[in-house]
Structures are given as structure tokens and as C-alpha cells.
Design an enzyme around this catalytic site. Structure first.
Site, PDB file in Angstrom:
ATOM      1  CB  CYS A  41      26.109   5.796  56.449  1.00  0.00           C
ATOM      2  SG  CYS A  41      25.964   5.272  54.718  1.00  0.00           S
TER       3      CYS A  41
ATOM      4  CB  CYS B  78      26.100  37.966  59.882  1.00  0.00           C
ATOM      5  SG  CYS B  78      24.749  37.372  58.841  1.00  0.00           S
TER       6      CYS B  78
ATOM      7  CB  CYS C  55      28.194   3.265  41.257  1.00  0.00           C
ATOM      8  SG  CYS C  55      27.643   3.272  39.532  1.00  0.00           S
TER       9      CYS C  55
ATOM     10  CB  CYS D  20      23.318  38.254  54.063  1.00  0.00           C
ATOM     11  SG  CYS D  20      24.195  39.089  55.409  1.00  0.00           S
TER      12      CYS D  20
ATOM     13  CB  CYS E  95      26.473  13.363  38.640  1.00  0.00           C
ATOM     14  SG  CYS E  95      27.773  12.674  39.663  1.00  0.00           S
TER      15      CYS E  95
ATOM     16  CG  HIS F 125      32.853   2.677  40.136  1.00  0.00           C
ATOM     17  ND1 HIS F 125      32.810   1.316  40.357  1.00  0.00           N
ATOM     18  CD2 HIS F 125      31.649   2.983  39.582  1.00  0.00           C
ATOM     19  CE1 HIS F 125      31.644   0.827  39.969  1.00  0.00           C
ATOM     20  NE2 HIS F 125      30.924   1.822  39.495  1.00  0.00           N
TER      21      HIS F 125
END
Length: 328
Positions: free
Chosen positions: A196, A25, A201, A5, A188, A212
């Protein structure tokens, strides 16, 4: 000053964490944990580094008992989802887990939650079917509302097209079957399930490794769809035929760039540091000259290691992985 902050705080406002030495903080950490638990991003990492916060610190910083209960529930669910023998009750509004180790030969399971008792199959994870084989896992429920079935044909077609477009944005995690939503805008395709932790992909819904999207699978890091079979085969043939020329060109460019670039980089870096220090002109010249001469001896070794390791790896990938995929 709190790094989150940017407000000055007294020393007692910065709680100590058992996982790392970073300090923020109390109010910022509390808000950070509240958002992370509400979005099921459990386990929670430090806001400044990947270190996972200890459960004792999370309980100390979270003020609401409901959030602490959610945190414990998400931790337990992630642990159970990672267990291949755990099955979840398919009954509506029941999130009870059943430990089903060694139940492949006797697949009839019964939910142990009080008041439920639903019987379901170990293999397909659907309600128990004693008279028939296991069916496929049902797809995600349709996003078209029941009232759309009473619409006109034009409105119905529009609704089905809209539902199909929305269904492309919602897929199922290949490990825990949790629903995942993504804006299908070609961004992406490397997805991370928050339930999990599975990395998969978005295009082929397979758990992935770091290579991959470099493999000849047709899946691209950015894009809405995988490559077609024709385009994938043409790309693989081009890699196999053009690899010697491309690798030779890359090695021919890398050798002079690394050999000459390292001494130039070290000379400029040492010169800039010596100018900021209180060294005399002769001392600056001596330091720059020594660093450049040392780099001239080291750069051929780095060049030989880079080319000697990189070229065999590239050839192994092209004439190993790509050729095998092309044969399949």
C-alpha cells in the site's frame, strides 16, 4: 551505450518511455520490470529517476502474460488498499475485495466471489459473529510447528524462544495489515510497505512523518527498541533545561562560520574555474576579488536569515512539542 549494462547497443534497442527521457536497452528494462513485478514493487518507477512508468510501457516491455496479469493485480490491490471502505474476505485462499461504504451500522458483509460466500464483520474483519462483540484482530500465526508441541520441555522452550525471536522480525503494516519482514539488527526503522506504500515506524507501528524520529516519542532511527520511559523523560528534561545554552552556542558558532566561510568558498571556487579557463592573470585576480567582495555583502544576509529562522524554530520545538510531550 546502455547505462545499466554498459554495453554498446544499436539505436533501435532503446525503447522510448512516456514517463521520462531516460533510455536503457530493451533487455535491461525487461529484466528490471520482471524483478520489480515479482517483488510486488508496483507502481514501477524508472530505474534512473522517481518517474512512474506508464502501464502501456510496462505491458509493452513485459513479455510474459502472467507478469502482466500480476502487474494489473498489484495495481488494483494498491488502489483498493488505499480505500478505507474496502474489506478483504478472511476466507483462506480468497483475495476478494468487498466495497463496504456506509456499512458501519449494518456490519454483516458477504463475499461476492463465486463459490465463496463467506460472511464476515465490517469492523473486526473476522468471520461473522452474530452472538458476540467484535474481538481483537488475531495476532500473526505462531511460527512453531505442530510437531514442536510433542518435543521435550527443553526443546519446546528453545523452540518458543526461537519463534519469539522470529516473530519480532515479522510485523503487520498498520494500514493494510500485510506481513512485513525485517532483519531486526538495529538497522533503519523507517519502513515502506510495498503493498500500500505506507511509511511507518518499525518500533511503534505508527504511520510516520519526516519528523517522527526527531519527536520525543522514544523511537530512534536506528535501534532495536524504543527508549524506556525514564530515559525519554530524562532526555526531554535535559532538552528543556539545556536548550538556551546549546542554541546560543550553535548560533555563536554559525554566525562567524557562515559569514567568513561563504567568501572563502566562493573565492576558491572562482579561482579554480578561472585557472581552468583561458583567462589572464589580471582577469583571474579581478574575478576572484569581485566574487569575494560580493560574498562579503551577501553572507551577512544569509547569516541573519539562517539564525533568525533557525533559532525560533528550535525554541518552538523544544518549548512546544517537547514540553507538551513531557506534560503528557
Amino acid at each position: 551505450e546502455c547505462p545499466l549494462c554498459l554495453l554498446p547497443q544499436p539505436p533501435e534497442a532503446f525503447p522510448t518511455l512516456a514517463s521520462c527521457t531516460h533510455r536503457s536497452c530493451w533487455a535491461c528494462l525487461e529484466q528490471y520490470l520482471r524483478l520489480a513485478v515479482s517483488e510486488s514493487r508496483v507502481p514501477v518507477s524508472c530505474p534512473h529517476c522517481p518517474a512512474v512508468l506508464q502501464p502501456a510501457d510496462v505491458h509493452r516491455l513485459l513479455p510474459e502474460p502472467t507478469l502482466r496479469d500480476k502487474y494489473e493485480e498489484f495495481l488494483l490491490r494498491r488502489l483498493l488498499v488505499a480505500d478505507p471502505g474496502t474489506r478483504w474476505c478472511p476466507a483462506p485462499d480468497c483475495s476478494y475485495a468487498v466495497f463496504a461504504h456506509g456499512c458501519a451500522e449494518c456490519p454483516r458483509l458477504t463475499c461476492g466471489r463465486e463459490g465463496c460466500g463467506t460472511e464476515f464483520c465490517y469492523h473486526c474483519r473476522q468471520p461473522w459473529h452474530p452472538d458476540g462483540p467484535c474481538g481483537p484482530v488475531p495476532p500473526a500465526p505462531s511460527l512453531v510447528t505442530p510437531t514442536a508441541q510433542l518435543a521435550q520441555p527443553e526443546e519446546l522452550a528453545h523452540g518458543e524462544a526461537l519463534a519469539q525471536a522470529e516473530a519480532e522480525d515479522i510485523k503487520v503494516c498498520p494500514r493494510c495489515s500485510a506481513f512485513i519482514m525485517k532483519i531486526n539488527d538495529g538497522s533503519c526503522n523507517r519502513m515502506n510497505c510495498t503493498v500500500c506504500g505506507c511509511l511507518f515506524c518499525w518500533l511503534c507501528l505508527q504511520e510516520i512523518s519526516d519528523v517522527h524520529f526527531l519527536s520525543p516519542s522514544g523511537c530512534t532511527f536506528w535501534g532495536k527498541r524504543p527508549w524506556s520511559r525514564t530515559r525519554r523523560i530524562l532526555w526531554q528534561l535535559g532538552m528543556v533545561l539545556g536548550a538556551p545554552m546549546v542554541i546560543s552556542l550553535a548560533a555563536g558558532v554559525a554566525v562567524p562560520v557562515i559569514t567568513i566561510g561563504i567568501p572563502i568558498y566562493m573565492g576558491r571556487k572562482v579561482l579554480g574555474q578561472s585557472r581552468r579557463s583561458s583567462l589572464s592573470g589580471c582577469q583571474q585576480c579581478l574575478s576572484v576579488t569581485s566574487s569575494v567582495l560580493l560574498s562579503l555583502f551577501v553572507s551577512p544576509i544569509i547569516t541573519a536569515l539562517t539564525v533568525g529562522v533557525g533559532v525560533p524554530l528550535m525554541l518552538t520545538y523544544v518549548y512546544g512539542t517537547v514540553v507538551l510531550s513531557l506534560c503528557r
